[in-house]
Enzyme design. Structure first.
Site, PDB file in Angstrom:
ATOM      1  N   HIS A 184       1.200   0.727   3.824  1.00 58.35           N
ATOM      2  CA  HIS A 184       0.441   1.511   4.797  1.00 58.35           C
ATOM      3  C   HIS A 184       1.045   1.356   6.189  1.00 58.35           C
ATOM      4  CE1 HIS A 184      -2.343   0.798   1.437  1.00 58.35           C
ATOM      5  NE2 HIS A 184      -2.889   1.951   1.766  1.00 58.35           N
TER       6      HIS A 184
ATOM      7  N   ASP B  64       1.133   5.096   3.503  1.00 58.49           N
ATOM      8  CA  ASP B  64      -0.069   5.926   3.557  1.00 58.49           C
ATOM      9  C   ASP B  64      -0.838   5.788   4.873  1.00 58.49           C
ATOM     10  OD1 ASP B  64       0.558   6.533   0.963  1.00 58.49           O
ATOM     11  OD2 ASP B  64      -1.372   5.950   0.110  1.00 58.49           O
TER      12      ASP B  64
END
Length: 285
Positions: A250, A105
């Site tokens: 992430h 992400d």
């Protein structure tokens, strides 16, 4: 640089098949699918609609990195595919055998995303990247690389806001602006959407469906945004590994060097254990 110069090789190929028409309406379910270039930030010739995007360096990670609250699609046609509105996101995926999804992400980030792509390429693994529009807008070449290497790019809004605090029009703007950047750089409309912080509401589900996107959350949260240490991230992934699991990591939003190193550690171990790392795929009715 003209806008048409930003088209990827993949989009050029897709353009040739676009005349065959858009995909049929409705979705019947979700499946799992099998699994260099210059990566410096590039400023587009014309910014996306709305307020000008900030440069990557100007985005403070603390502005949007809080604890979570909880595809291989058809060529772009005249508009998004019509979907049934869900009331909760998918947390895991169905599939045969020991299949898992790796998702990243908040990117792309030129400091970390290329290293993650390098590792995935080394082991011939595909992953899903939920990108933020204001990051992607300045790093379109990384989206082009994702397309060329077979990864799936999903919509993670423009500025990573808490959607439950926004009006419907703001939520739509966050989604639409990011979708446009993805189409321009990646060559396909995003078929997957992830709400920042895992904060979903009725408007997010409805607007996502209107734009042809299914909501995908996660099963295993690495909590890598807290920088718990590389070994801690590796242990979380390996202990949570199971068929259908969706792993959240992430590649932007702060220092992601631990996430980069952790991937290099756990990816070959998962493969040696017989896991098949793949991407989500939708089936049409």
């Amino acid at each position: 640089m003209k806008k048409d110069q930003l088209l990827t090789r993949r989009r050029a190929l897709l353009a040739g098949t676009a005349v065959l028409g858009a995909a049929g309406a409705g979705t019947a379910g979700l499946l799992l699918s099998g699994s260099g270039p210059d990566t410096a930030p590039v400023r587009p010739a014309a910014p996306a609609a709305g307020p000008p995007a900030r440069a990557v360096e100007a985005v403070k990670p603390s502005a949007y990195r809080l604890a979570p609250l909880a595809g291989y699609g058809p060529p772009p046609g005249n508009g998004p595919q019509r979907l049934e509105v869900r009331h909760e996101p998918y947390l895991r995926m169905s599939g045969r055998g020991r299949t898992m999804l790796l998702t990243f992400d908040d990117g792309p980030d030129p400091r970390y995303t290329p290293h993650i792509l390098d590792t995935l390429a080394e082991y011939d693994v595909r992953a899903t990247f939920f990108v933020c529009g204001e990051q992607a807008d300045w790093n379109r070449r990384l989206l082009s690389r994702m397309a060329d290497e077979g990864h799936v790019v999903g919509n993670h809004t423009w500025s990573h806001p808490l959607l439950t605090k926004l009006t419907r029009s703001r939520i739509r703007s966050e989604m639409e602006r990011t979708t446009q950047v993805i189409v321009d750089a990646y060559g396909e409309r995003p078929q997957w959407f992830r709400a920042p912080y895992g904060a979903w509401n009725r408007a997010a589900f409805q607007l996502g469906a209107d734009l042809g996107m299914e909501p995908l959350a996660w099963t295993v949260d690495t909590n890598d945004w807290t920088r718990p240490g590389t070994r801690s991230i590796v242990r979380t992934v390996e202990s949570g590994a199971a068929p259908g699991v969706v792993v959240l990591s992430h590649d932007a939003g702060g220092n992601r060097s631990q996430s980069v190193q952790a991937l290099r550690d756990y990816l070959p171990r998962l493969l040696d254990s017989g896991y098949h790392l793949t991407v989500p795929r939708r089936t049409t009715a």
